[in-house]
Every structure is written in C-alpha cells, then in structure tokens.
Motif scaffolding. Structure first.
Motif, short mmCIF file in Angstrom:
data_model
loop_
_atom_site.label_atom_id
_atom_site.label_comp_id
_atom_site.label_asym_id
_atom_site.label_seq_id
_atom_site.Cartn_x
_atom_site.Cartn_y
_atom_site.Cartn_z
N LYS A 150 -10.59 8.26 9.36
CA LYS A 150 -10.38 6.83 9.11
C LYS A 150 -10.71 6.02 10.35
O LYS A 150 -11.36 4.96 10.26
N LEU A 151 -10.30 6.49 11.53
CA LEU A 151 -10.63 5.79 12.76
C LEU A 151 -12.14 5.74 12.97
O LEU A 151 -12.69 4.70 13.36
N SER A 152 -12.80 6.86 12.71
CA SER A 152 -14.26 6.90 12.85
C SER A 152 -14.93 5.95 11.87
O SER A 152 -15.90 5.26 12.21
N SER A 153 -14.42 5.91 10.64
CA SER A 153 -14.99 5.01 9.63
C SER A 153 -14.79 3.55 10.02
O SER A 153 -15.71 2.73 9.85
N ASP A 154 -13.63 3.22 10.57
CA ASP A 154 -13.37 1.84 10.98
C ASP A 154 -14.28 1.42 12.13
O ASP A 154 -14.78 0.29 12.16
N LYS A 155 -14.49 2.34 13.07
CA LYS A 155 -15.37 2.02 14.20
C LYS A 155 -16.81 1.82 13.74
O LYS A 155 -17.51 0.91 14.21
N GLY A 158 3.18 5.89 -2.75
CA GLY A 158 4.36 6.59 -3.26
C GLY A 158 4.23 6.89 -4.75
O GLY A 158 4.63 7.97 -5.21
N LYS A 159 3.65 5.95 -5.49
CA LYS A 159 3.45 6.17 -6.93
C LYS A 159 2.47 7.32 -7.17
O LYS A 159 2.70 8.16 -8.04
N ALA A 161 0.83 -1.21 0.00
CA ALA A 161 0.00 0.00 0.00
C ALA A 161 0.86 1.26 0.00
O ALA A 161 0.55 2.24 -0.69
N ARG A 162 1.95 1.25 0.76
CA ARG A 162 2.84 2.41 0.80
C ARG A 162 3.52 2.61 -0.55
O ARG A 162 3.79 3.74 -0.97
N ILE A 215 -0.48 14.02 -0.18
CA ILE A 215 -1.20 12.98 -0.91
C ILE A 215 -0.70 11.60 -0.52
O ILE A 215 -1.49 10.66 -0.29
N PHE A 216 0.62 11.45 -0.42
CA PHE A 216 1.20 10.17 0.00
C PHE A 216 0.69 9.77 1.38
O PHE A 216 0.27 8.63 1.59
N GLY A 217 0.69 10.72 2.31
CA GLY A 217 0.23 10.42 3.67
C GLY A 217 -1.24 10.05 3.72
O GLY A 217 -1.62 9.11 4.41
N CYS A 218 -2.07 10.78 2.98
CA CYS A 218 -3.52 10.51 3.00
C CYS A 218 -3.83 9.13 2.41
O CYS A 218 -4.67 8.40 2.94
N VAL A 219 -3.14 8.79 1.32
CA VAL A 219 -3.37 7.47 0.72
C VAL A 219 -2.94 6.37 1.69
O VAL A 219 -3.62 5.35 1.84
N CYS A 220 -1.80 6.58 2.36
CA CYS A 220 -1.33 5.59 3.35
C CYS A 220 -2.35 5.43 4.47
O CYS A 220 -2.60 4.31 4.93
N ILE A 221 -2.92 6.52 4.92
CA ILE A 221 -3.89 6.47 6.01
C ILE A 221 -5.11 5.63 5.62
O ILE A 221 -5.54 4.75 6.36
N TRP A 222 -5.67 5.90 4.45
CA TRP A 222 -6.90 5.21 4.04
C TRP A 222 -6.64 3.78 3.59
O TRP A 222 -7.59 3.00 3.44
#
Length: 208
Positions: free
Chosen positions: A192-197, A46-47, A41-42, A90-97
C-alpha cells in the motif's frame, strides 16, 4: 526444555510485554483518533471480516453434520482458530487498503517494527515449541501432511508420537497462524505504501 531456552523465551515474552505496555501508555496519552472516513472504512472492514467468519462457521457446521451422520468424533477447536485468524487478517487487509489501519498521525515505521516483532516472536515460538514438544529422534516429526490436513478441518488424525498432548501439538500451529497473519498484514501495508508513492509520483508528473 533446557534452562537457557527457557530464559530466552522469557526474554522474548518480556520484550513483547514491554512493547505492548509502551504502546498502550502512549496511545492512552495521545489524543490522536481515527477520522470519520477511517471509522467508516473500519466499519466496512469489520462487516467483511464478519461475513468471512460466518461463511467459515457455516462450513464447519456442514462438517459437523457430516461427521454426526457418519458417527465421527471430531474436534473443531483448531478449525475455529483458523477461521478467527483468517477473518482478522481480512479485516486488517481491508483496513490497510482503505487507509484505516493506523491513524493519520501515527508513525508507520514504529507500527511496522512492532508488527514485525510480533511476527518474528510467534514464528520463533512456533519453531521452538514444535521442536521441543512435537519432534523426537525416535519418531521424527509428529504429524505428516495427510494428518495435518485432517487436523485443519477437525477430522480425527494420527500422531507419530503416542504420548503427545493436544495442547503441545496445537500450540505451535496457532503461533504460526498468528505470525502468518501479521506477515500478510506487513506485506499488504508495504504494498500500500508503494502504491501510494507511485500514485503521488504520477500526479506530480501530470501536474508538471
């Protein structure tokens, strides 16, 4: 700058330095790593970040061609910084989701606290630096909205303070960009945490 403000800034920088050292030491002592799915995923994130950066640099290339044709003297240092921060965001947000921002066993609360500290410190530094170097009682704010837009794309702009150096003008905005990227990452992580819960609750209700 007054001495108490210098001391305050040094204190903030010291806190950040200690936090970075503690994080680095704990990370080096820990055997926790990203699993195969997270590494994949990372790599994908990155891409996406790389493509975003290339698109941004292509736009700057077109601006440079236009400026050369019109004989304009432009400075693309700040636009390059903007593109770098946007691609990192963008890299960080994609990694989070994709659940690849932190390791499976890393403490989310500590990550949020350290990220919030970096965000707050950079906003504070941006405000203090702008007030100390880019604001005067004679001229007021150093730059208006039109000049700010020109600065963002590298075109020549005018500053209301004649003797203001480029370093003093750019530094607060770079601090603000760094803080904004961290804020966007924090908000995305909380969402993301809220969505997972919510997903876990729906699954539990379906099973019951």
């Amino acid at each position: 700058m007054e001495m108490w403000m210098i001391g305050f800034l040094l204190g903030v920088l010291l806190v950040i330095l200690i936090a970075v050292i503690v994080f680095t030491v704990r990370k080096s002592q820990s055997k926790e790593t990203y699993d195969e799915r997270q590494r994949t995923a990372r790599g994908e994130a990155g891409k996406i970040g790389f493509v975003a950066a290339m698109v941004g640099f292509l736009i700057l290339f077109m601006i440079e061609l236009f400026a050369a044709e019109k004989g304009l003297n432009i400075n693309l240092l700040f636009p390059i910084a903007v593109i770098a921060f946007v691609s990192l965001g963008i890299f960080g947000c994609v990694c989070i989701w994709k659940d690849a921002w932190i390791t499976l066993y890393q403490n989310p609360k500590k990550t949020l606290i350290s990220s919030a500290l970096i965000c707050f410190s950079n906003y504070l530094l941006a405000a203090l630096n702008y007030y100390n170097y880019c604001f005067s009682y004679e001229y007021g704010s150093a730059i208006d909205k039109n000049s700010l837009l020109k600065m963002l794309v590298g075109f020549p702009f005018e500053s209301k303070i004649p003797d203001l150096s480029a370093t003093h003008l750019f530094a607060p905005f770079i601090n603000a960009m760094c803080a904004t990227v961290m804020l966007v990452l924090i908000i995305n992580y909380l969402l993301k945490l809220s969505s997972d819960k919510s997903k876990e609750k729906r699954e539990m209700n379906e099973e019951s």
